[in-house]
Design an enzyme around this catalytic site. Structure first.
Site, PDB file in Angstrom:
ATOM      1  N   ASN A 850       1.057  -1.418  -0.267  1.00  0.00           N
ATOM      2  CA  ASN A 850       0.032  -0.759   0.016  1.00  0.00           C
ATOM      3  C   ASN A 850       0.883   1.384  -0.129  1.00  0.00           C
ATOM      4  O   ASN A 850       0.458   2.165  -0.560  1.00  0.00           O
ATOM      5  CB  ASN A 850      -0.386  -0.693   0.965  1.00  0.00           C
ATOM      6  N   ASP A 859      -5.856  -2.791  -3.261  1.00  0.00           N
ATOM      7  CA  ASP A 859      -6.881  -3.262  -3.646  1.00  0.00           C
ATOM      8  C   ASP A 859      -6.750  -4.212  -4.808  1.00  0.00           C
ATOM      9  O   ASP A 859      -7.485  -5.578  -4.627  1.00  0.00           O
ATOM     10  CB  ASP A 859      -8.027  -2.458  -3.391  1.00  0.00           C
ATOM     11  N   GLU A 885      -6.245  -8.261   5.032  1.00  0.00           N
ATOM     12  CA  GLU A 885      -5.417  -9.017   3.861  1.00  0.00           C
ATOM     13  C   GLU A 885      -5.326 -10.648   4.235  1.00  0.00           C
ATOM     14  O   GLU A 885      -4.055 -11.177   3.362  1.00  0.00           O
ATOM     15  CB  GLU A 885      -4.021  -8.590   4.395  1.00  0.00           C
TER      16      GLU A 885
END
Length: 965
Positions: A850, A859, A885
C-alpha cells in the site's frame, strides 16, 4: 598490613566489637529457619538461567529476576522473559542488576553496559555505559549513579530544559564498583574491590581505615532499620558506627559475604560466596546450605517480598523461604519419634507428644525427650490429664502408664486387670472415674480402685475402643470400630450413626453445649442432645473425603478435621447449617505438605490425635512429626489484598495495550483477556471471577483459570472487570478495568437502519395507497401489481442476504459466511470422523504494498489473490476473505500430509504468480497457519490454533506454511 584471621583465630578486638553489635537484630523472637517452607526453581521450572544475579519486586506486585539469559518476570504461576531487543533497550541478555522504585519502575542493566528503565509496560532505553554495569542508583535529587566493572562510578545529572545532553561525571575511576546506596542522611556510598567510598563527601578516599579496618573487598552495603550501615566484605559483615566497626557475629570472621538483606522482623540475612545463606537474629546464627535445601552455596541476591517471603538467588537456582501456616517438629528438630499418634497440652507453652518411639516435650517451640532417663522406648498411643497432676499415657504394648516429674511410671496392664495392653483412649471423668479404652473392651476404675470391664455383652457396639469423651450432661461417649454408644443412667445406649451412609468407625469426639460432634469414616456427624437427631457433614455437602480422624474447635469460627489426606478447616456456623439441613454445600480449606506439614497423613484411631489450646494454637499428630498452626493467622491470611493485573489482551490474535482504551474494528470476533493475581504464597489457590459489562449482567466464576475469552460480541461499548481472592475470603474490589468498543459494520449502524426502515415504510404506504386506487379499476391489475411488488421485495431481500455473506471487493464469501460453513462442517467432520483442515492466510508485508504502490494497487493485489483462490474453490475446498489482507481455506476429506503439500503448492503459486499487469515489479508472498479438526473439540479452538500457527509462521520469517503442533 593485611588483616588475616580464621574462624579459630579471631582477633580480640573483633570479639569486643561483636558485643556492641548484638542488638542489630530485633529483640522479639524470630521465626527459626526450620519453620520456613522451601520452594525452589531452576531451568527445569522455567527460569532462563540458574544464576540469579539480582531480584526486585515492582510496586504492581511482579517479581523480577536478573540472569545471564535475560530478565524473568514472575506472576506466581509462570515466568515471562525479556531479552536483548531494540524495544527493551537491553543490549545483551546477561543482566547484572535490577533496581525498583516507588513509581512502579524498574532499572535494568547488564554486561555490555546497557541501561534501560521500564515503567508499567513502557521501555525507556538509556545511554549505555562503557562496560558491565553492576548497580544503578537514582538518588533523591533525580541524579543517576552507575557502578561499572573495572572502571569505577559515574553519575548523570537529572536532565533539565537547560541541560538536554546527558553529562557523565566520573567520581571513581579504574576500580571495580559493585553496589551503590543512598542512606537516610543523603550520603552516596559505593562498595568496591578496594573498600568503601563516600561519593558525595568532601573527598573520595576509601574510608574503611577510619573504622580501623583494612582495605577489604566490599561486595554489598545496607542501611538497617535503626539507621546503621552494614557492609559485606571478603572477611565478614561489619556494622559501621561512630568511627568503629563491629562484626555482626564472631563466627562470621573470615566469611566472604556477598549479599545483605534485613527483613521486617529486623533479622539479618547474609549471602556468602561459598557457604550458603546465614540468618542472624539477636546473637543466634542459622545456616542454610546445599545440605539443607539450597541449590548452590554461592548466594548472589536476597529479597523479602510484600508478603514476607524471603527469595534467595544462587548460582544454581532460586529459593523461596515462606512462613507456611503449619510448623512441624520431627526427629530433625529433636522429636523422639516421627510417627506421632497423640498430643496433649500441658500449659499454654508446652505440649506432650506421643510417638511410636516414645515421649517428647515441646516447650516454647523447643523439643526434647520428655523422660529424664534413657529408659527403653515406649510406643505411645493415647493421653489424658490426671486431675491430681501428671498425664495418663496409653501405650501399644505396655498398658496404661503415668507421666509425672519426667518419669513414665507403669500403672495397669494385662497382668493386673486390663483386657488388653493396647490402650487407644483414656478419660478421667468429672466424678473421678478413670476410663481406659483398649482393643478388647472398656475398663472403668472408680476412685476407690474398683474395676469393671464393659464389652459387647454390656451393650457396647464393639470391644475395639478408639475414642472416649464426657459431654456437658455427664454422659460418657464411647467410639468403637463399629459404632458409637453413650452411657446413661439406664446403661449403654447405641447411637445409630450407621443410619448416615452406613458410618461405622468413630475416631474422635468434640463436645459443645447441647451437641456432640463425631469424626467418622463417613464424615463429620453431629448429635443434637435435645432431640437426638443426627446430621452429617460429608461428601454430599461438598467435602472431598469420607474418613475423618479428629475434630477440634479453634475458639473462633473454625472446625478443624484431620484425615489421611491432610487437614481441613470448615466454618463452624456452616457446619451447623449443613447438619440442620439449612445449607447444602460447605466451603472448606485444605492443608497439606505445601502448607508446612511434613506429611499430609494425619494419624487416627487413638486419642487425642489433635488438641486446641486456649491461645489459638492447634496441634496435630501426623505420620511424620507433630504439626502446629496458629489459627489466628488463617483469618489474617484470608484478608490479604491481592495485587491484580491484566497481563495481555488479544483481539483476533493482535495484542492490545492494557493501558488505554481501544476501538476495535467491525467484525472483531474474539477478545481474550489474560490476568493474574500477584500473590505468591498461595498462587495456585487464587480464585478469579470476571464480568464483561455490556455482555454479562452478573459475575462469571473462573475458578483458578486466568484466561477469559469472548467471541461473537455484538458492536457496542464494553467494560471488562476482574476480581480475585484467596479461598473462601472476600473478593477484592474489581479495580482492574479495561474498556473497549467494537465498531459496527455499515449495515449495523443505527442511523442507516432507521433510514432504511423509514424508506421501506414510505414505499409500503405509497404502494398501499396506489393499490387501493387501482383496486377500483381492475382486480386483475391489482393481482399483477401485488406479484410485482412481492417479487421486488424478494429480490431486495436476496440482495441484502448476498451483501451480508459476500465480500464486496473480491466477490469471495466473507467472514460471516465462512464462520457458518466452518461451524456446520466441523460438526459434520466430528460426527463422521472425516478429515477437516482450516488454513488462515495472511499477505506478507501488505502495508509495504500500500505504502509503495498505493491503496488502489493494494486492492488490485487483493483481488488478484482472491481470483487465484476462486479457482481452487469446489466441493472440497471453501475459500473466503477473512478481513483486510487475511483469507481462509476450509479443506475437507484430505489427510494431514496432503493438506500440508497442498498449502505449500498454493504458497509457491502465489509467490511465483505474475502481477506485472497490476504494477511493475510487484510480488506477493503469504504466510499460512494450518490446524486440523482432530486436534480440537470445538471449531472456536480450531480457529485459535490456526491463528496461533499463522503467528508462528510470521515469527519464523514469513512466506511459509506452519502446521500447528
Amino acid at each position: 598490613m593485611p588483616l588475616i584471621y580464621s574462624h579459630r583465630t579471631m582477633p580480640l578486638w573483633l570479639g569486643i566489637m561483636f558485643l556492641c553489635a548484638l542488638n542489630v537484630a530485633h529483640a522479639n523472637t524470630s521465626t527459626p529457619l526450620s519453620d520456613y517452607f522451601k520452594d525452589t526453581w531452576s531451568t527445569h521450572e522455567g527460569l532462563p538461567h540458574n544464576s540469579i544475579n539480582a531480584i526486585a519486586q515492582t510496586s504492581d506486585g511482579y517479581l523480577w529476576f536478573a540472569t545471564w539469559e535475560g530478565v524473568a518476570r514472575y506472576n506466581g504461576r509462570d515466568f515471562r522473559f525479556y531479552e536483548r531487543s531494540d524495544k527493551t533497550g537491553i543490549l545483551d541478555s546477561g543482566i547484572r542488576t535490577l533496581v525498583s522504585d516507588s513509581d512502579n519502575g524498574l532499572w535494568i542493566a547488564g554486561v555490555r553496559g546497557g541501561i534501560t528503565y521500564r515503567q508499567g509496560n513502557l521501555w525507556q532505553p538509556q545511554s549505555a555505559a562503557a562496560s558491565m554495569v553492576n548497580n544503578v542508583l537514582k538518588d533523591s535529587s533525580g541524579d543517576l549513579w552507575i557502578a561499572v566493572e573495572g572502571l569505577g562510578v559515574f553519575h548523570r545529572p537529572k536532565p533539565s530544559i537547560e541541560n538536554v545532553a546527558t553529562e557523565e561525571v566520573w567520581v571513581l575511576q579504574n576500580i571495580s564498583a559493585y553496589r551503590l546506596l543512598e542512606d537516610s542522611k543523603g550520603r552516596i556510598w559505593a562498595t568496591t574491590e578496594e573498600g568503601l567510598y563516600h561519593l558525595n563527601g568532601q573527598d573520595k578516599q576509601e574510608i574503611l581505615t577510619k573504622f580501623n579496618l583494612p582495605k577489604l573487598h566490599v561486595y554489598s552495603i545496607l542501611e538497617t532499620h535503626d539507621k546503621r550501615l552494614l557492609v559485606a566484605t571478603e572477611r565478614g559483615a561489619f556494622i559501621l558506627e561512630d568511627n568503629r566497626a563491629s562484626i555482626v557475629h564472631p563466627s562470621l570472621a573470615g566469611e566472604a559475604i556477598s549479599a545483605l538483606m534485613e527483613d521486617d522482623e529486623n533479622n539479618l540475612w547474609l549471602g556468602t560466596i561459598k557457604n550458603g545463606l546465614i540468618k542472624v537474629s539477636n546473637s543466634h546464627i542459622e545456616r542454610l546450605n546445599t545440605h539443607s535445601g539450597l541449590p548452590n552455596n554461592r548466594v548472589l541476591s536476597i529479597l523479602q517480598d510484600f508478603e514476607g517471603s524471603i527469595w534467595i538467588g544462587t548460582n544454581g537456582g532460586l529459593v523461596r523461604l515462606r512462613k507456611a501456616p503449619f510448623t512441624t517438629w520431627t526427629k530433625s528438630r529433636n522429636l523422639v519419634g516421627d510417627y506421632v499418634r497423640s498430643v496433649i497440652d500441658i500449659d499454654s507453652d508446652t505440649v506432650l507428644v506421643g510417638s511410636s518411639e516414645g515421649l517428647s516435650l515441646i516447650h516454647n517451640n523447643i523439643a526434647r525427650n520428655a523422660r529424664a532417663n534413657n529408659s527403653a522406648p515406649v510406643s505411645v498411643l493415647s493421653f489424658a490429664k490426671q486431675h491430681d497432676g501428671g498425664i495418663w499415657v496409653g501405650t501399644y504394648l505396655n498398658g496404661l502408664m503415668l507421666w509425672k516429674d519426667q518419669q513414665l511410671i507403669p500403672q495397669f496392664d494385662h497382668g493386673n486387670g486390663l483386657p488388653s495392653d493396647e490402650v487407644r483412649s483414656i478419660l478421667e471423668d468429672s466424678h473421678g472415674n478413670l476410663w481406659i479404652g483398649t482393643t478388647n473392651g472398656l475398663v472403668q476404675r472408680n476412685a476407690a480402685g474398683q474395676q469393671q470391664i464393659f464389652t459387647r455383652n454390656n451393650g457396647l457396639p464393639d470391644n475395639y475402643i478408639m475414642a472416649l469423651a464426657e459431654d456437658d450432661r455427664g454422659q460418657i461417649w464411647v467410639g468403637t470400630g463399629v459404632g458409637v454408644a453413650k452411657l446413661t443412667s439406664n446403661g449403654f445406649e447405641i447411637v445409630p450413626i450407621n443410619n448416615l451412609e452406613e458410618a461405622e468407625y468413630a475416631f474422635g469426639f468434640w463436645m459443645e453445649e447441647g451437641y456432640v460432634w463425631i469424626a467418622t469414616d463417613r464424615g463429620l456427624i453431629r448429635y443434637n442432645q435435645q432431640d437426638g437427631q443426627l446430621g452429617l457433614v460429608g461428601r454430599r455437602s461438598g467435602l472431598p473425603i469420607d474418613k475423618l480422624f479428629q475434630v477440634v474447635y479453634d475458639g473462633t469460627n473454625g472446625l478443624w478435621l484431620t484425615s489421611n489426606r491432610g487437614i481441613w478447616r470448615v466454618d463452624y456456623h456452616e457446619a451447623h447449617a449443613v447438619a440442620d439441613g439449612r445449607q447444602n454445600e460447605i466451603a472448606f480449606e485444605h492443608f497439606s505438605e505445601s502448607d508446612g506439614l511434613a506429611s499430609a497423613q494425619a494419624n487416627g484411631g487413638s486419642n487425642p490425635a489433635a488438641v486446641a489450646m486456649d491461645n489459638g494454637k492447634l496441634w496435630f499428630a501426623t505420620s511424620k512429626g507433630v504439626a502446629m498452626i496458629d489459627s489466628s493467622t488463617i483469618s489474617q491470611k484470608n484478608t490479604t489484598r491481592l495485587p491484580l493485573t491484566i497481563e495481555s489482551i488479544l483481539a483476533d490474535g493482535f495484542e492490545l495495550s492494557a493501558n488505554q482504551q481501544n476501538i476495535l474494528p467491525a467484525g472483531t470476533n474474539r477478545v481474550v483477556f489474560n490476568y493474574a493475581g500477584l500473590g505468591y504464597i498461595m498462587s495456585s489457590r487464587i480464585e478469579y471471577r470476571t464480568r464483561l459489562v455490556g455482555f454479562e449482567d452478573n459475575w462469571a466464576s473462573r475458578g483458578k483459570n486466568t484466561i477469559a475469552e469472548y467471541t461473537n460480541l455484538a458492536p457496542g461499548k464494553y467494560k471488562f472487570l476482574v476480581s480475585a481472592r484467596y479461598p473462601y475470603s472476600d473478593w477484592n474490589n474489581a479495580d482492574q478495568v479495561y474498556e473497549f468498543t467494537i465498531s459496527p459494520h455499515f449495515w449495523q449502524r443505527i442511523e442507516l437502519q432507521i433510514s432504511l426502515a423509514f424508506l421501506i415504510l414510505v414505499i409500503l404506504a405509497s404502494s398501499i395507497k396506489w393499490r387501493v386506487q387501482r383496486l377500483q379499476k381492475s382486480e386483475l391489475k391489482l393481482k399483477a401489481l401485488v406479484e410485482k411488488q412481492t417479487y421486488a421485495l424478494r429480490q431486495q431481500s436476496e440482495d441484502f442476504q448476498r451483501q451480508a455473506n459476500e465480500d464486496k471487493l473480491t466477490g469471495l464469501p466473507n467472514r460471516r459466511a465462512f464462520d457458518k460453513w466452518l461451524s456446520d462442517k466441523f460438526i459434520q467432520a466430528k460426527q463422521q470422523q472425516t478429515p477437516l483442515a482450516l488454513v488462515i492466510m495472511d499477505i506478507d508485508h501488505f502495508k509495504k504494498i500500500n505504502d509503495h504502490y498505493s491503496h488502489l494497487i493494494g486492492d488490485k493485489a487483493i483481488k488478484a489473490l482472491a481470483k487465484q483462490l476462486k479457482l481452487l474453490a469446489d466441493h472440497q475446498i471453501h475459500a473466503a476473505r477473512w478481513g483486510g489482507e487475511e483469507f481462509t481455506l476450509m479443506i475437507k476429506d484430505m489427510n494431514d500430509a496432503d493438506v500440508a503439500a497442498y498449502c505449500e503448492n498454493i504458497r509457491h503459486c502465489i509467490e511465483t504468480y505474475d502481477y506485472s499487469d497490476i504494477a511493475a515489479d510487484l510480488t506477493m508472498t503469504v504466510s499460512m497457519g494450518v490446524a486440523f479438526a482432530h486436534q480440537v473439540e470445538s471449531y472456536q479452538d480450531l480457529l485459535r490454533l490456526a491463528d496461533q500457527a499463522l503467528y508462528r509462521a510470521k515469527e519464523q520469517g514469513r512466506n511459509r506454511v506452519e502446521i500447528w503442533q
